[in-house]
Design an enzyme around this catalytic site. Structure first.
Site, PDB file in Angstrom:
ATOM      1  N   ARG A   1      33.689   0.099  74.587  1.00  0.00           N
ATOM      2  CA  ARG A   1      34.556   1.252  74.836  1.00  0.00           C
ATOM      3  C   ARG A   1      34.977   1.280  76.292  1.00  0.00           C
ATOM      4  O   ARG A   1      34.176   1.045  77.189  1.00  0.00           O
ATOM      5  CB  ARG A   1      33.818   2.550  74.483  1.00  0.00           C
ATOM      6  CG  ARG A   1      33.410   2.567  73.023  1.00  0.00           C
ATOM      7  CD  ARG A   1      32.772   3.882  72.615  1.00  0.00           C
ATOM      8  NE  ARG A   1      32.361   3.793  71.209  1.00  0.00           N
ATOM      9  CZ  ARG A   1      31.726   4.755  70.550  1.00  0.00           C
ATOM     10  NH1 ARG A   1      31.441   5.896  71.162  1.00  0.00           N
ATOM     11  NH2 ARG A   1      31.399   4.594  69.284  1.00  0.00           N
TER      12      ARG A   1
ATOM     13  N   SER B   1      25.703  10.180  65.559  1.00  0.00           N
ATOM     14  CA  SER B   1      26.752  11.080  65.111  1.00  0.00           C
ATOM     15  C   SER B   1      27.040  10.714  63.661  1.00  0.00           C
ATOM     16  O   SER B   1      27.380   9.574  63.368  1.00  0.00           O
ATOM     17  CB  SER B   1      27.993  10.869  65.984  1.00  0.00           C
ATOM     18  OG  SER B   1      28.891  11.933  65.839  1.00  0.00           O
TER      19      SER B   1
ATOM     20  N   GLU C   1      22.913  13.091  72.912  1.00  0.00           N
ATOM     21  CA  GLU C   1      23.375  12.512  71.644  1.00  0.00           C
ATOM     22  C   GLU C   1      22.895  11.073  71.479  1.00  0.00           C
ATOM     23  O   GLU C   1      23.028  10.249  72.376  1.00  0.00           O
ATOM     24  CB  GLU C   1      24.908  12.551  71.614  1.00  0.00           C
ATOM     25  CG  GLU C   1      25.489  11.920  70.379  1.00  0.00           C
ATOM     26  CD  GLU C   1      27.014  11.837  70.431  1.00  0.00           C
ATOM     27  OE1 GLU C   1      27.633  12.567  71.237  1.00  0.00           O
ATOM     28  OE2 GLU C   1      27.569  11.027  69.667  1.00  0.00           O
TER      29      GLU C   1
ATOM     30  N   ARG D   1      20.818   3.982  73.839  1.00  0.00           N
ATOM     31  CA  ARG D   1      20.257   5.305  74.127  1.00  0.00           C
ATOM     32  C   ARG D   1      18.844   5.447  73.570  1.00  0.00           C
ATOM     33  O   ARG D   1      18.018   6.179  74.126  1.00  0.00           O
ATOM     34  CB  ARG D   1      21.179   6.389  73.574  1.00  0.00           C
ATOM     35  CG  ARG D   1      22.477   6.464  74.384  1.00  0.00           C
ATOM     36  CD  ARG D   1      23.322   7.662  74.027  1.00  0.00           C
ATOM     37  NE  ARG D   1      24.555   7.654  74.827  1.00  0.00           N
ATOM     38  CZ  ARG D   1      25.505   8.585  74.749  1.00  0.00           C
ATOM     39  NH1 ARG D   1      25.373   9.591  73.886  1.00  0.00           N
ATOM     40  NH2 ARG D   1      26.585   8.511  75.522  1.00  0.00           N
TER      41      ARG D   1
END
Length: 426
Positions: free
Chosen positions: A263, A353, A350, A392
Site C-alpha cells: 500500500r 477487519s 486494529e 501487527r
RNA sequence: GGAGAGGUGGCCGAGUUGGUUUAAGGCGCACGCUUGGAAAGCGUGUGUAGGCUAAUCCCCUACCGAGGGUUCGAAUCCCUCCCUCUCCGCCA
C-alpha cells in the site's frame, strides 16, 4: 455496485443510505435514472429497427437466389443502418455514463450499524482478556525488536525507503511461524481451503473488489505493464471466481490465503511513522467467503469468530468493534474490526477487519450462483476478513510478551512452530 | 523474445468458396414414458445478459476469445489486442 434496476424503484432509500455515510452522497446519483430512461428508449427503438433489418436482409438473400433484383431492400437497410448507428451510439454512451457513476458509488450501509462520522464513533461489541499489568515500563516493539536485533528499520530504509522493515534471525522466524500458525488454524479448524494467489493483478480484478476506479492513489502500479501490486489478498482471491456461475451446492466457499500486501499509504504521512504498524509492505492471512445471500449475515459473525480464534489462542487481549457509517469502507455493508492491545501505546489497535460486502463486489465482478430451486441465477454475497495481519500481530506478541530484560516469551500456541523454543533473545 | 497452431453452448465437436444455422450432431444433465427395480430404448427440455411484462410464459435484441471494420447480410472476410498449446531462445 448498486443494482440499476433496484435503483429505479428505490432511489430515495439509496440516497438515504448514502447520506448516512457522509456529505455529498445524494449528488452521486444525480441524473442516473434519466440516463437509464434515455438508454432504454434508445434501446427499444434500435432493437425494433434491427428486427426489421434482419427480415429485409433475409429477403435480399431469397431474392438474389432467385435471380431477382433487391436494390430497393438493400437501400432500405442502408437507411435503417444509419439510424441504428445513432441509436447504438446513444445507448452506448448512456451505458458508459451509468457505469462510470455506479462504479464510484459506495455500498449501502446495513441498517444494524451505528451512525457516525469517523472512527471515534465506532462501537465496542465485546472484548477478550485483560491488558497485562507490567511491573516495569513496557517498551515499544521498535525498541524491543532493535534491542534483540530481530528488526532492522535503518537498513530497510537504505534498501527501500521509509515504511519498510527487515525481519532478521529470530524475527524472521517468528514472522514465518505466525503465518504458518494462522494458515494452519484457519484451514484445519475453521474450514478454509488454502490459496496461494498472484501478487500482481490486473485492472479488472481491482475494479471487481472496489479498489478501482476510485482509489488508484493507494496502489503501487507497474510502469511497463498494466498490473498492480495487491493491497490485500482480497483482490486475487475474490476475483478467483470472477465471471463464474457457481452451483448453490458448492456454497459456502471459504478460502484462506497468505500474501504480502502493498500500500502506498498516500495521505497518511504523519501517522504511525515509527515501527511496523503502517508499512508499504506487510504480510497477512486473508479469509474470503462466497455465500448465498440469505446466509451472509450469519457468515459475517462466523468470520469474525475465525479471526478471533488466532488472538484467543495467542492469549492476546482484544476488543471487537463495529464500524460506524462514517468509517465504513467503500465496498462494505458492515464491518467488524478486531483491535489488539498494545502496551506501549496504552491502547487497542486494529489487527483485523471483517466485512460483509453483500452483492456489491459480486455484481461488479460477475460472481453468480445458480439456485437449486427454480434454476435462476443470482449474485452471491462476498465476505472477507484478515485472519490476521501478521505484521501487527508480530508487534502485539513482542509488546505483550516482553520481559523486563528485553527478551520476549513465546506464546504457548506458537512454540510448535518455533522448535519448541520458549524465549526470543538471551 | 522468435516461429507455428488454435480459441464455437456444461463438455466434445461440425460449420471457415459470407445468405432458411432460429449454431448440426453427440455426450452429460433434468423431467416423463417404459420396468418388479435398473439399464437400454423412446419423448420433451436443457446458456447468459438486456428489453418488454404481473410473470422464472411468450416475444424481441445481443453474445461463436475481446474490440473495431467491410457488406443488404459475418461464426465464416479484413485489422488490432488478449489467452492457450507446440517448438526455439532466455531463465528459477
Amino acid at each position: 455496485m448498486l443494482d440499476i434496476k433496484w435503483l429505479r424503484e428505490n432511489l430515495d432509500e439509496a440516497r438515504a443510505g448514502l447520506a448516512r455515510r457522509g456529505a455529498g452522497a445524494p449528488a452521486e446519483l444525480a441524473g442516473l435514472l434519466e440516463r437509464d430512461e434515455k438508454r432504454r428508449l434508445g434501446l427499444k427503438e434500435a432493437e425494433t429497427l434491427k428486427n426489421q433489418k434482419k427480415k429485409l436482409s433475409a429477403s435480399v438473400g431469397r431474392l438474389k437466389k432467385e435471380g431477382l433484383a433487391a436494390e430497393a431492400e438493400m437501400e432500405e437497410v442502408r437507411q435503417i443502418n444509419a439510424r441504428i448507428k445513432d441509436l447504438d451510439d446513444l445507448v452506448k454512451s448512456c451505458e458508459g455514463e451509468i457505469e462510470d457513476t455506479l462504479l464510484r458509488v459506495p455500498n449501502l450501509p446495513d441498517k444494524s450499524i451505528p451512525d457516525g462520522k469517523d472512527e471515534t464513533q465506532n462501537q465496542e461489541v465485546r472484548s477478550f482478556g485483560q491488558p497485562r499489568e507490567f511491573s516495569f515500563e513496557p517498551k515499544s516493539h521498535v525498541e524491543l525488536g532493535e534491542g534483540l536485533d530481530i528488526l532492522d528499520f535503518k537498513r530497510a530504509a537504505k534498501i527501500s525507503g521509509a515504511r519498510f522493515a527487515v525481519y532478521k534471525g529470530q524475527g524472521a522466524r517468528l514472522l514465518r511461524a505466525l503465518i504458518n500458525f494462522m494458515i494452519d488454524v484457519q484451514t484445519r479448524e475453521n474450514g478454509y481451503e488454502e490459496l496461494y494467489p498472484p501478487f500482481l493483478v490486473n485492472e479488472e480484478s481491482l475494479t471487481g473488489t472496489g479498489q478501482l476506479p476510485k482509489f488508484a492513489e493507494e496502489l503501487f502500479k507497474m510502469r511497463d505493464d498494466p498490473l498492480y501490486l495487491i493491497p490485500t489478498a482480497e483482490v486475487p482471491v475474490t476475483n478467483y471466481h470472477r465471471d463464474e456461475i457457481l452451483s448453490e451446492e458448492a456454497l459456502p466457499i471459504r478460502y484462506a490465503a497468505y500474501t504480502p500486501c502493498f500500500r502506498r499509504e498516500a495521505g497518511s504521512y504523519g501517522r504511525d511513522t515509527r515501527g511496523l504498524i503502517r508499512q508499504h509492505q506487510f504480510d497477512k492471512v486473508e479469509l474470503v467467503q462466497f455465500v448465498a445471500p440469505e446466509e451472509s449475515w450469519e457468515a459475517l459473525e462466523g468470520l469474525v469468530g475465525h479471526a478471533e480464534t488466532i488472538l484467543k489462542k495467542l492469549e492476546l487481549p482484544y476488543r471487537v468493534m463495529v464500524l460506524c457509517t462514517g468509517d465504513l469502507g467503500f465496498s462494505a455493508a458492515k464491518t467488524y474490526d478486531l483491535e489488539v492491545w498494545l502496551p506501549s501505546q496504552g491502547t487497542y489497535r486494529e489487527i483485523s477487519s471483517c466485512s460483509n460486502f453483500t452483492d456489491f463486489q459480486a455484481r461488479r465482478s460477475g460472481i453468480r450462483y445458480k439456485k437449486k430451486e427454480g434454476g435462476k441465477t443470482g449474485f452471491v454475497h462476498t465476505l472477507n476478513g484478515s485472519g490476521l495481519a501478521a505484521g501487527r500481530l508480530f508487534v502485539a506478541v513482542l509488546e505483550n510478551y516482553q520481559q523486563e530484560d528485553g527478551s520476549v516469551a513465546v506464546p504457548q500456541a506458537l512454540r510448535p512452530y518455533l522448535n519448541g523454543e520458549e524465549r526470543i533473545g538471551l
